[in-house]
Design an enzyme around this catalytic site. Structure first.
Site, mmCIF file in Angstrom:
data_model
loop_
_atom_site.group_PDB
_atom_site.id
_atom_site.type_symbol
_atom_site.label_atom_id
_atom_site.label_comp_id
_atom_site.label_asym_id
_atom_site.label_seq_id
_atom_site.Cartn_x
_atom_site.Cartn_y
_atom_site.Cartn_z
ATOM 1 N N HIS A 1 0.836 -1.212 0.000
ATOM 2 C CA HIS A 1 0.000 0.000 0.000
ATOM 3 C C HIS A 1 0.868 1.258 0.000
ATOM 4 O O HIS A 1 0.601 2.217 -0.726
ATOM 5 C CB HIS A 1 -0.890 0.058 1.252
ATOM 6 C CG HIS A 1 -1.952 -1.000 1.330
ATOM 7 N ND1 HIS A 1 -2.102 -1.825 2.421
ATOM 8 C CD2 HIS A 1 -2.938 -1.347 0.468
ATOM 9 C CE1 HIS A 1 -3.139 -2.631 2.234
ATOM 10 N NE2 HIS A 1 -3.659 -2.370 1.044
ATOM 11 N N SER B 1 -2.962 -7.623 2.701
ATOM 12 C CA SER B 1 -3.254 -7.599 4.144
ATOM 13 C C SER B 1 -3.587 -9.012 4.630
ATOM 14 O O SER B 1 -3.176 -9.414 5.720
ATOM 15 C CB SER B 1 -4.431 -6.669 4.423
ATOM 16 O OG SER B 1 -4.116 -5.357 4.030
ATOM 17 N N ARG C 1 -1.784 -5.485 -8.609
ATOM 18 C CA ARG C 1 -0.660 -6.400 -8.418
ATOM 19 C C ARG C 1 -0.662 -7.387 -9.583
ATOM 20 O O ARG C 1 -0.446 -7.008 -10.716
ATOM 21 C CB ARG C 1 -0.783 -7.108 -7.055
ATOM 22 C CG ARG C 1 -0.564 -6.151 -5.886
ATOM 23 C CD ARG C 1 -1.003 -6.743 -4.581
ATOM 24 N NE ARG C 1 -2.426 -7.074 -4.647
ATOM 25 C CZ ARG C 1 -3.168 -7.485 -3.633
ATOM 26 N NH1 ARG C 1 -2.606 -7.666 -2.468
ATOM 27 N NH2 ARG C 1 -4.452 -7.730 -3.783
ATOM 28 N N LYS D 1 -18.020 -6.148 7.443
ATOM 29 C CA LYS D 1 -16.818 -6.780 6.884
ATOM 30 C C LYS D 1 -15.941 -7.430 7.960
ATOM 31 O O LYS D 1 -14.962 -8.084 7.634
ATOM 32 C CB LYS D 1 -15.999 -5.744 6.093
ATOM 33 C CG LYS D 1 -16.124 -5.927 4.568
ATOM 34 C CD LYS D 1 -15.009 -5.248 3.826
ATOM 35 C CE LYS D 1 -14.944 -5.711 2.373
ATOM 36 N NZ LYS D 1 -13.835 -5.106 1.639
HETATM 37 O O1 PNS Z 1 -8.804 -2.868 0.292
HETATM 38 P P1 PNS Z 1 -10.060 -3.387 -0.363
HETATM 39 O O2 PNS Z 1 -10.871 -4.195 0.625
HETATM 40 O O3 PNS Z 1 -9.772 -4.125 -1.647
HETATM 41 O O4 PNS Z 1 -10.907 -2.079 -0.750
HETATM 42 C C1 PNS Z 1 -12.189 -2.199 -1.311
HETATM 43 C C2 PNS Z 1 -12.938 -0.860 -1.294
HETATM 44 C C3 PNS Z 1 -12.981 -0.289 0.103
HETATM 45 C C4 PNS Z 1 -12.237 0.131 -2.212
HETATM 46 C C5 PNS Z 1 -14.373 -1.133 -1.829
HETATM 47 O O5 PNS Z 1 -14.920 -2.223 -1.139
HETATM 48 C C6 PNS Z 1 -15.301 0.061 -1.684
HETATM 49 O O6 PNS Z 1 -15.137 1.067 -2.331
HETATM 50 N N1 PNS Z 1 -16.313 -0.073 -0.795
HETATM 51 C C7 PNS Z 1 -17.285 0.955 -0.536
HETATM 52 C C8 PNS Z 1 -18.656 0.585 -1.114
HETATM 53 C C9 PNS Z 1 -18.669 0.822 -2.611
HETATM 54 O O7 PNS Z 1 -18.689 1.936 -3.054
HETATM 55 N N2 PNS Z 1 -18.604 -0.297 -3.377
HETATM 56 C C10 PNS Z 1 -18.479 -0.251 -4.823
HETATM 57 C C11 PNS Z 1 -19.792 -0.284 -5.533
HETATM 58 S S1 PNS Z 1 -20.838 -1.614 -5.053
#
Ligand code: PNS
Length: 160
Positions: free
Chosen positions: A17, A129, A91, A41
């Site tokens: 990150h 993570s 990645r 989550k």
């Molecule tokens: O580190 P991650 O878990 O891959 O990040 C995912 C994240 C937080 C970017 C994604 O889950 C997110 O944007 N969640 C907020 C809800 C949302 O807007 N979802 C996308 C449309 S359903």
């Protein structure tokens, strides 16, 4: 000013990150690291813990970086912050499908928000993570994969 939101769970932040943030600052003048606050989550670390670890790990003492939290839709948060670019790291190929789906859903929800990808440095292409948590839980040495404060935190969480 070119600003991007770098959203994620950051449960916890890894060196992967941080490399995206460092490389992102080549393209953007300011980056907002936005930590997802998502009650269902069930993250390992609380939002406050994740933010504290990020703040303690930032390059350059955190210059041009803000750490914030959001819940609900990412595009709604972006609108609220007046930011139109979402930054994500890519990645291996395995990330592609998920990221493509998310970028397109976000575009569908708000077409004025665009997602920009930065390739992960090859040293970190396998770091996530989840992998870091699993290795730490089983007593593996993760010192090269996470900032020192995260190593300390995971030792507290998974004492052996
Ligand atoms: O580190 P991650 O878990 O891959 O990040 C995912 C994240 C937080 C970017 C994604 O889950 C997110 O944007 N969640 C907020 C809800 C949302 O807007 N979802 C996308 C449309 S359903």
């Amino acid at each position: 000013m070119a600003v991007a939101i770098y959203p994620g769970s950051f449960d916890p932040i890894t060196n992967g990150h941080l490399s995206i943030v460092r490389n992102g600052l080549v393209a953007f003048e300011r980056i907002i690291i936005a930590v997802l606050n998502h009650p269902t989550k069930s993250p390992l670390l609380s939002v406050a813990e994740r933010i504290a670890l990020i703040e303690a790990s930032l390059p350059n003492g955190g210059a041009n970086i803000e750490v914030d939290t959001f819940d609900g839709l990412l595009v709604d948060y972006a609108r609220k912050r007046g930011v139109r670019v979402v930054l994500r790291g890519l990645r291996a190929v395995a990330d592609f499908e998920y990221e493509l789906q998310m970028a397109n859903v976000n575009r569908h929800l708000n077409e004025s928000v665009e997602t920009v990808f930065i390739m992960a440095q090859d040293a970190y292409f396998y770091v996530s993570s989840n992998v870091v948590k699993e290795a730490a839980r089983l007593g593996g040495d993760i010192s090269k994969l996470v900032p020192p404060v995260v190593g300390v935190k995971l030792k507290e969480v998974y004492p052996r």
